[in-house]
Design an enzyme around this catalytic site. Sequence first.
Site, PDB file in Angstrom:
ATOM      1  N   ARG B  48       0.810  -1.205   0.000  1.00 53.06           N
ATOM      2  CA  ARG B  48       0.000   0.000   0.000  1.00 53.06           C
ATOM      3  C   ARG B  48       0.853   1.268   0.000  1.00 53.06           C
ATOM      4  O   ARG B  48       0.549   2.233  -0.714  1.00 53.06           O
ATOM      5  CB  ARG B  48      -0.958  -0.011   1.197  1.00 53.06           C
ATOM      6  CG  ARG B  48      -2.168  -0.932   1.025  1.00 53.06           C
ATOM      7  CD  ARG B  48      -1.834  -2.432   0.988  1.00 53.06           C
ATOM      8  NE  ARG B  48      -1.241  -2.958   2.207  1.00 53.06           N
ATOM      9  CZ  ARG B  48      -0.602  -4.125   2.281  1.00 53.06           C
ATOM     10  NH1 ARG B  48      -0.450  -4.901   1.227  1.00 53.06           N
ATOM     11  NH2 ARG B  48      -0.082  -4.529   3.417  1.00 53.06           N
ATOM     12  N   CYS B  82      -5.530  -3.455   8.560  1.00 51.86           N
ATOM     13  CA  CYS B  82      -4.386  -2.796   7.910  1.00 51.86           C
ATOM     14  C   CYS B  82      -4.784  -1.336   7.765  1.00 51.86           C
ATOM     15  O   CYS B  82      -5.748  -1.015   7.051  1.00 51.86           O
ATOM     16  CB  CYS B  82      -4.108  -3.396   6.533  1.00 51.86           C
ATOM     17  SG  CYS B  82      -2.903  -2.434   5.554  1.00 51.86           S
ATOM     18  N   THR B  84      -3.102   1.218   6.363  1.00 55.18           N
ATOM     19  CA  THR B  84      -2.784   1.870   5.084  1.00 55.18           C
ATOM     20  C   THR B  84      -3.816   1.536   4.023  1.00 55.18           C
ATOM     21  O   THR B  84      -4.134   2.365   3.163  1.00 55.18           O
ATOM     22  CB  THR B  84      -1.375   1.476   4.625  1.00 55.18           C
ATOM     23  OG1 THR B  84      -0.498   1.439   5.752  1.00 55.18           O
ATOM     24  CG2 THR B  84      -0.828   2.487   3.617  1.00 55.18           C
ATOM     25  N   THR B 126       2.517   3.885   8.683  1.00 50.60           N
ATOM     26  CA  THR B 126       3.379   3.795   7.502  1.00 50.60           C
ATOM     27  C   THR B 126       3.474   5.160   6.830  1.00 50.60           C
ATOM     28  O   THR B 126       2.641   6.048   7.052  1.00 50.60           O
ATOM     29  CB  THR B 126       2.826   2.802   6.473  1.00 50.60           C
ATOM     30  OG1 THR B 126       1.575   3.305   5.984  1.00 50.60           O
ATOM     31  CG2 THR B 126       2.642   1.419   7.063  1.00 50.60           C
ATOM     32  N   LYS B 162       6.866  -7.837   9.335  1.00 54.67           N
ATOM     33  CA  LYS B 162       6.372  -8.578   8.175  1.00 54.67           C
ATOM     34  C   LYS B 162       7.306  -9.731   7.812  1.00 54.67           C
ATOM     35  O   LYS B 162       6.888 -10.726   7.204  1.00 54.67           O
ATOM     36  CB  LYS B 162       6.195  -7.638   6.980  1.00 54.67           C
ATOM     37  CG  LYS B 162       5.040  -6.648   7.151  1.00 54.67           C
ATOM     38  CD  LYS B 162       4.938  -5.692   5.980  1.00 54.67           C
ATOM     39  CE  LYS B 162       3.822  -4.666   6.138  1.00 54.67           C
ATOM     40  NZ  LYS B 162       2.450  -5.212   6.130  1.00 54.67           N
ATOM     41  N   CYS B 192      -0.546   1.451  12.530  1.00 57.23           N
ATOM     42  CA  CYS B 192      -0.173   0.454  11.516  1.00 57.23           C
ATOM     43  C   CYS B 192      -0.220  -0.853  12.278  1.00 57.23           C
ATOM     44  O   CYS B 192       0.336  -0.949  13.374  1.00 57.23           O
ATOM     45  CB  CYS B 192       1.219   0.711  10.966  1.00 57.23           C
ATOM     46  SG  CYS B 192       1.942  -0.729  10.112  1.00 57.23           S
TER      47      CYS B 192
END
Lengths: 226, 226
Positions: B48, B82, B84, B126, B162, B192
């Site tokens: 994203r 999520c 973003t 983010t 991640k 985030c």
Amino acid sequence: MKMLGVLGGMGPLASAEFMRQLTLLTPAARDQDHIPTVLWSDPRVPDRTEARVHGGEDPLPALVNGIRGLEAAGCGAIVIPCNTAHGWFDGMRGATRLPILHIVDAAADELRRQGVAEGPIGLMGTTGTLAMRLYQERLGFECLVAEELQESHVMPAVGLVKANRVAEAYAPLAEVARRLRAQGAKAVVLGCTEIPLGVAAGPALGFPVIDTIAALARAAIGWAKA
Amino acid sequence: MKMLGVLGGMGPLASAEFMRQLTLLTPAARDQDHIPTVLWSDPRVPDRTEARVHGGEDPLPALVNGIRGLEAAGCGAIVIPCNTAHGWFDGMRGATRLPILHIVDAAADELRRQGVAEGPIGLMGTTGTLAMRLYQERLGFECLVAEELQESHVMPAVGLVKANRVAEAYAPLAEVARRLRAQGAKAVVLGCTEIPLGVAAGPALGFPVIDTIAALARAAIGWAKA
């Protein structure tokens, strides 16, 4: 990349932990390296032990309903992070063309991966799993069971995890595992996916245990990477 | 009981943690008291922040594909763990008749639940989330951002989570949160869903933080019980 189908919700905390283990055990440097997965988490599936031991409602229709959902989502294989549900394995397998990875086979692979070459193996599971002899007839190792602690320790602890009272489940589960170890078990299979959650809530037991959530996650990763 | 749809996989560890929080925050005495949920965990959704800041591939088609899967499964509402991805909220909302619970609204509710009545609020997220001003224009509180630590601390830490290197993410994330607190933030929004995972890997920060995974889980429970 193939999409994995997870028939879950039995219980839901075990399904969440399966997703966590699946993620952490996958070699990945970024989101896009992880395994596409659909989790069908349906906690309404009738209780499996109730059905098998006390004549409760048959869970197979709800299980097949979840399989239909995973088929429609485009999944290429199915895993079920609930040991007792494997008592309906043949019925589920007959209802779908998708392969279903069997949790007892995953546990056997995990025993070998940990270097356990011979039994006896301590077996902890629900009363339904024990009554259906899911492990005794498939694991390939002699199994020891602590029958005298089944209704007093194991089943109440499984219920505590399903009721979000995870920390309280540690003491009774640890006692059963230690009893099996004292009786000569080379390793103890935590053959109900609530049990590793309870066992993780306290100090490590200090002997080999098989977490069937992690074992099934490894089997799923093997399928996805094959 | 209504079925919840979770559009996830962004990242997959955050989705697993969402499922865990959803379960643990639901009042339940047995499996059947928990919320039926389908998690569509598709980590292949294009990044994203790359899309918004660096002209990368548009994630909207993959997001809408997941929504179609959740619609087909019979879900009655959608949550997206999520932050973003909420930059494409209008596009997703225009593509479905299902309600989508907005994660920024969930964070605002959580601030009020924790008794935070006024700003400024520290905001971590983010680079895509900050650039799109998702919080600044919707939260209802003045937001502080540590721009000077964004590319050196926040983004590398998000990447570590991640990549399953969760413990390493703690130190850089804690430093940013403490910087925001020192600048006068009454609370810090972990905007985030990788960030609360990193922050949970070390000692508690000692001031109010908003875990947007838990906040979204509370919003989902509110929908399911309404």
